[in-house]
Design a protein around this motif. Structure first.
Motif, PDB file in Angstrom:
ATOM      1  N   PHE A 146      44.293 -12.905 -62.417  1.00 14.35           N
ATOM      2  CA  PHE A 146      44.669 -13.980 -61.503  1.00 14.35           C
ATOM      3  C   PHE A 146      43.965 -13.830 -60.162  1.00 14.35           C
ATOM      4  N   PHE A 147      44.037 -12.646 -59.570  1.00 16.86           N
ATOM      5  CA  PHE A 147      43.434 -12.443 -58.252  1.00 16.86           C
ATOM      6  C   PHE A 147      41.923 -12.676 -58.298  1.00 16.86           C
ATOM      7  N   ILE A 148      41.264 -12.167 -59.325  1.00 11.46           N
ATOM      8  CA  ILE A 148      39.818 -12.358 -59.441  1.00 11.46           C
ATOM      9  C   ILE A 148      39.494 -13.824 -59.708  1.00 11.46           C
ATOM     10  N   GLY A 149      40.242 -14.447 -60.626  1.00  9.42           N
ATOM     11  CA  GLY A 149      39.991 -15.849 -60.947  1.00  9.42           C
ATOM     12  C   GLY A 149      40.182 -16.760 -59.754  1.00  9.42           C
ATOM     13  N   TYR A 150      41.285 -16.560 -59.020  1.00 14.87           N
ATOM     14  CA  TYR A 150      41.516 -17.398 -57.847  1.00 14.87           C
ATOM     15  C   TYR A 150      40.459 -17.128 -56.784  1.00 14.87           C
ATOM     16  N   GLY A 151      40.171 -15.848 -56.542  1.00 10.71           N
ATOM     17  CA  GLY A 151      39.202 -15.504 -55.501  1.00 10.71           C
ATOM     18  C   GLY A 151      37.835 -16.111 -55.771  1.00 10.71           C
ATOM     19  N   LEU A 152      37.362 -16.042 -57.025  1.00  9.49           N
ATOM     20  CA  LEU A 152      36.061 -16.606 -57.380  1.00  9.49           C
ATOM     21  C   LEU A 152      36.072 -18.127 -57.273  1.00  9.49           C
ATOM     22  N   ALA A 153      37.168 -18.757 -57.752  1.00 10.30           N
ATOM     23  CA  ALA A 153      37.258 -20.217 -57.703  1.00 10.30           C
ATOM     24  C   ALA A 153      37.250 -20.715 -56.261  1.00 10.30           C
ATOM     25  N   ARG A 154      38.073 -20.098 -55.418  1.00 10.09           N
ATOM     26  CA  ARG A 154      38.149 -20.531 -54.020  1.00 10.09           C
ATOM     27  C   ARG A 154      36.830 -20.267 -53.300  1.00 10.09           C
ATOM     28  N   PHE A 155      36.205 -19.125 -53.568  1.00 10.32           N
ATOM     29  CA  PHE A 155      34.934 -18.781 -52.937  1.00 10.32           C
ATOM     30  C   PHE A 155      33.878 -19.826 -53.293  1.00 10.32           C
TER      31      PHE A 155
END
Length: 295
Positions: free
Chosen positions: A231-240
């Motif tokens: 979740f943290f990686i997926g959200y971080g990459l998507a938002r970035f």
């Protein structure tokens, strides 16, 4: 005139009632928060009721404790989201207008601030009932994406947080002087990236669908830290990624910094959203390493 999509006739309000000088309005944004919390609660409850999904057939808490936990999470979202917006985006303004910090109905919430508020709520609640932190983090990560999906859709309905100008055929002509202020290069009307829909699809639909499939069909909850890490990686990459086409925060835009970069050197740098996403990637990798060690 470039090819573009006119903004649909949507109202931010589901309905409004006027009684004398008092007006009550139910807004789609508030409804999105409520529905997101309810859906997250149902997902978390469904997961803890199926003991076989968890390592050693031991859910981190009971369905009854999940119900109590929701109250703590709501407080974390509201307080953390509001204070995060104040501190991360407009500290100078609210330092001179401190009373307006309490005026949450005027808008202004930060996802990253809300996340920090929820993390604090998780720590306090887990300590009070003796629940294991990492499996609870997995449960929370599973429950968050529906709220992200609905919240970003509500941002679109509100015609806010739109993206940068674009000549792509799916650009949207958002209403309002601010949305239409993008110079003469884009013709009579200014079409912008519907960045709210990009985030709804990436952070909510795709990431949420992946985590639900992994948790309920692939046994991911048996590896503590795996769902939270993804979740943290997926959200971080998507938002970035979406930040490259998202309209920058006005307080960071200047004549020498038209891209609204919060940190930059020689014209290259990062927006505030990207800066705040970097720690999420680090946290996500830490969770994945933890899950691998415990596998």
């Amino acid at each position: 005139m470039i090819a573009a999509i006119p903004f649909p006739p949507l109202s931010p309000e589901l309905f409004s009632i006027s009684i004398g000088s008092f007006e009550f309005a139910l807004r789609w944004y508030a409804l999105a928060y409520i529905a997101g919390i309810l859906l997250g609660w149902r997902l978390a409850s469904a997961a803890v009721k199926r003991a076989a999904l968890w390592r050693n057939d031991a859910p981190p808490m009971s369905a009854e404790e999940v119900e109590q936990f929701v109250t703590w999470v709501i407080l974390g979202i509201i307080l953390g989201g509001r204070l995060g917006f104040v501190l991360f985006y407009q500290p100078a303004y609210y330092l001179t207008h401190p009373v307006e910090i309490l005026m949450v109905w005027q808008g202004g919430m930060s996802f990253h601030g809300g996340l920090l508020g929820v993390i604090l709520a998780v720590l306090l609640f887990c300590r009070s009932i003796g629940a294991p932190l990492v499996p609870v983090a997995d449960m929370m990560a599973l429950a968050v994406p529906p709220g992200l999906l609905l919240g970003r859709l509500a941002n679109f309905v509100n015609a806010e947080l739109w993206g940068r100008p674009t000549d792509l055929p799916w650009g949207v002509i958002f209403p309002g002087a601010a949305a239409q202020d993008c110079g003469q290069a884009f013709g009579e009307f200014c079409a912008r990236h519907p960045s709210q829909l990009y985030e709804a699809g990436l952070e909510g639909l795709i990431l949420g669908g992946l985590l639900i499939w992994l948790a309920f069909a692939r046994g991911a909850l048996k590896k503590p830290g795996l769902v939270a890490g993804l979740f943290f990686i997926g959200y971080g990459l998507a938002r970035f990624a979406v930040e490259f086409v998202r309209q920058p925060d006005a307080q960071f835009v200047s004549e020498g910094n038209p891209l609204g970069l919060a940190w930059h050197v020689g014209g290259y740098g990062l927006t505030m959203g990207q800066i705040l996403s970097l720690p999420m990637l680090v946290v996500g990798l830490s969770f994945l390493l933890m899950a691998r060690r415990r596998a």
